[in-house]
Motif scaffolding. Structure first.
Motif, short mmCIF file in Angstrom:
data_model
loop_
_atom_site.label_atom_id
_atom_site.label_comp_id
_atom_site.label_asym_id
_atom_site.label_seq_id
_atom_site.Cartn_x
_atom_site.Cartn_y
_atom_site.Cartn_z
N PHE A 221 42.84 46.93 33.03
CA PHE A 221 41.76 47.35 33.92
C PHE A 221 40.44 46.64 33.65
O PHE A 221 39.57 46.61 34.52
CB PHE A 221 41.56 48.86 33.82
N ASN A 222 40.26 46.06 32.47
CA ASN A 222 39.02 45.35 32.17
C ASN A 222 39.08 43.88 32.57
O ASN A 222 38.03 43.24 32.72
CB ASN A 222 38.67 45.45 30.69
N PHE A 223 40.28 43.33 32.69
CA PHE A 223 40.39 41.90 32.93
C PHE A 223 41.26 41.55 34.14
O PHE A 223 41.71 40.43 34.27
CB PHE A 223 40.94 41.19 31.68
N SER A 224 41.45 42.52 35.02
CA SER A 224 42.26 42.24 36.20
C SER A 224 41.88 43.19 37.33
O SER A 224 41.58 44.37 37.11
CB SER A 224 43.75 42.40 35.88
N VAL A 225 41.87 42.66 38.55
CA VAL A 225 41.69 43.50 39.75
C VAL A 225 43.03 43.66 40.46
O VAL A 225 43.08 44.13 41.60
CB VAL A 225 40.65 42.88 40.71
N PRO A 227 45.45 45.86 40.05
CA PRO A 227 45.79 47.21 40.53
C PRO A 227 45.18 47.53 41.88
O PRO A 227 45.83 48.16 42.73
CB PRO A 227 45.24 48.12 39.42
N ILE A 228 43.92 47.13 42.11
CA ILE A 228 43.28 47.38 43.40
C ILE A 228 43.97 46.58 44.51
O ILE A 228 44.22 47.10 45.61
CB ILE A 228 41.78 47.03 43.34
N LYS A 229 44.28 45.33 44.23
CA LYS A 229 44.98 44.51 45.22
C LYS A 229 46.37 45.07 45.51
O LYS A 229 46.86 45.01 46.65
CB LYS A 229 45.08 43.07 44.74
N PHE A 230 46.99 45.62 44.48
CA PHE A 230 48.31 46.22 44.67
C PHE A 230 48.23 47.42 45.61
O PHE A 230 49.13 47.66 46.42
CB PHE A 230 48.90 46.63 43.32
N LEU A 231 47.13 48.18 45.49
CA LEU A 231 46.94 49.31 46.40
C LEU A 231 46.85 48.84 47.85
O LEU A 231 47.42 49.44 48.76
CB LEU A 231 45.67 50.08 46.03
N THR A 232 46.10 47.76 48.07
CA THR A 232 45.97 47.21 49.42
C THR A 232 47.33 46.79 49.97
O THR A 232 47.69 47.09 51.12
CB THR A 232 45.02 46.01 49.42
N PHE A 233 48.10 46.13 49.13
CA PHE A 233 49.44 45.68 49.53
C PHE A 233 50.34 46.88 49.82
O PHE A 233 51.05 46.91 50.83
CB PHE A 233 50.04 44.81 48.42
N ILE A 283 44.32 55.05 40.21
CA ILE A 283 43.90 53.68 39.88
C ILE A 283 42.42 53.48 40.14
O ILE A 283 41.70 52.90 39.32
CB ILE A 283 44.75 52.67 40.68
N ILE A 284 41.95 53.97 41.29
CA ILE A 284 40.52 53.88 41.57
C ILE A 284 39.72 54.64 40.51
O ILE A 284 38.65 54.21 40.06
CB ILE A 284 40.22 54.41 42.98
N VAL A 288 36.45 53.70 38.22
CA VAL A 288 35.25 54.53 38.30
C VAL A 288 34.89 55.09 36.93
O VAL A 288 33.71 55.13 36.55
CB VAL A 288 35.45 55.68 39.32
N SER A 289 35.89 55.54 36.16
CA SER A 289 35.61 56.10 34.84
C SER A 289 35.01 55.05 33.91
O SER A 289 34.13 55.37 33.10
CB SER A 289 36.89 56.67 34.23
N ARG A 290 35.45 53.81 34.03
CA ARG A 290 34.87 52.74 33.21
C ARG A 290 33.41 52.48 33.60
O ARG A 290 32.58 52.23 32.74
CB ARG A 290 35.71 51.47 33.33
#
Length: 315
Positions: A221-225, A227-233, A283-284, A288-290
């Motif tokens: 979660f600190n070095f990759s987006v 998970p967010i892109k996976f949600l879009t897919f 995932i979001i 947000v927590s970070r």
């Protein structure tokens, strides 16, 4: 005298291996031509580790101790060591369980003299359980595939970094620390040195499955987006599936007058979309927590006491 090299060694309940560690470091120091300091960081140990650290630091000015106010975690203990390292040339990071051989210093330092700012150990063989070996193997390859910056395979925190890289890491205010990721993100000339990782010299492993999972979360979660892109897919796939199912239902009604009835189809759609929504929120929530933790701007760690050159210091 300001040291050329700083050894940073975090400790947490390592009383059983402490004497072996000091013996190995002392034997190494006799062979090292450069001036060096050894920084031992107590990460809230509950055994005799703080007492043993205090004894060696008060009797040998080469050793410096940092006592944290509680158990902050391995990455934060390392951050504390980096913050107080005085080395003019390079800092060497290793764990106190002697799985990473301190004697690899000479090969690391030769690479440093050749112009490399980051020299990291590459684990070619692990003397650990099959589950851990497989987990590490899969994690590093997954992280390499989804990370926004290159993450070197099978490389942990065991490394030597130059003074300028140390300064850059110290300037990074990130709350969720994943130092091997920060080290890769910084760039400069980096080189991996293969070695065979030994079994623990004593005591129990401090990285439990839960701690390993937490560290993996920090890396992803600190070095990759991704998970967010996976949600879009996933959302796009679900939309296509839903539209397709609607079209099929509409055609069956208009052409054959046959509308699917029953609870199964409805239940399937509810479970599918409900599950995807919950995963999406989770995932979001991680991102947000970070952000929430970062904007608090709390210190990464709190130092209760230090021992430097035989002097006890209360910060």
């Amino acid at each position: 005298m300001t040291p050329q090299i700083s050894f940073i060694i975090p400790l947490y309940n390592e009383a059983l291996v402490f004497q072996k560690l000091i013996q190995r470091i002392d034997a190494l120091a006799e062979r090292v031509e450069q001036t060096l300091e050894v920084i031992l960081i107590d990460d809230g140990s509950r055994d005799e580790t703080p007492y043993l650290m205090r004894q060696v630091a008060l009797n040998n000015p080469r050793y410096h101790c940092i006592f944290l106010s509680r158990n902050f975690g391995h990455q934060y203990a390392l951050s504390a060591g980096l913050r107080y390292a005085r080395a003019t040339e390079a800092v060497m990071i290793l764990d106190g369980d002697l799985q990473d051989p301190p004697e690899l210093f000479f090969e690391f330092y030769q690479c440093y003299l050749e112009g490399f700012d980051v020299i990291y150990g590459v684990r070619k063989k692990r003397k650990e359980g099959a589950f851990k070996r497989v987990s590490y193997f899969l994690f590093y390859r997954l992280l390499q595939r989804i990370s926004n910056t290159p993450v070197f395979l099978d490389s942990g925190d065991f490394s030597m970094i130059s003074r300028r890289v140390t300064n850059i890491i110290n300037s990074m205010p990130e709350d969720n620390r994943f130092l091997r990721g920060l080290r890769s993100w910084i760039g400069f000339n980096q080189k991996g040195v293969p070695y065979e990782r030994d079994a623990r010299a004593g005591g129990e492993p401090k990285y439990t499955l839960a701690r390993l999972m937490k560290l993996a979360y920090e890396g992803v979660f600190n070095f990759s987006v991704f998970p967010i892109k996976f949600l879009t897919f996933s959302g796009a796939c679900c939309l296509i599936l839903a539209v397709g199912y609607f079209v099929i239902t509409l055609v069956r009604k208009l052409v054959w007058g046959d509308v699917p009835v029953g609870f199964t189809a409805l239940l399937f759609m509810v479970i599918l979309f409900g599950g995807i929504q919950l995963v999406s929120i989770g995932i979001i929530g991680e991102y947000v927590s970070r952000t929430f933790l970062q904007v608090k701007n709390r210190p990464l760690f709190i130092v209760k006491e230090r021992i430097t050159e035989g002097q006890i210091i209360h910060d």
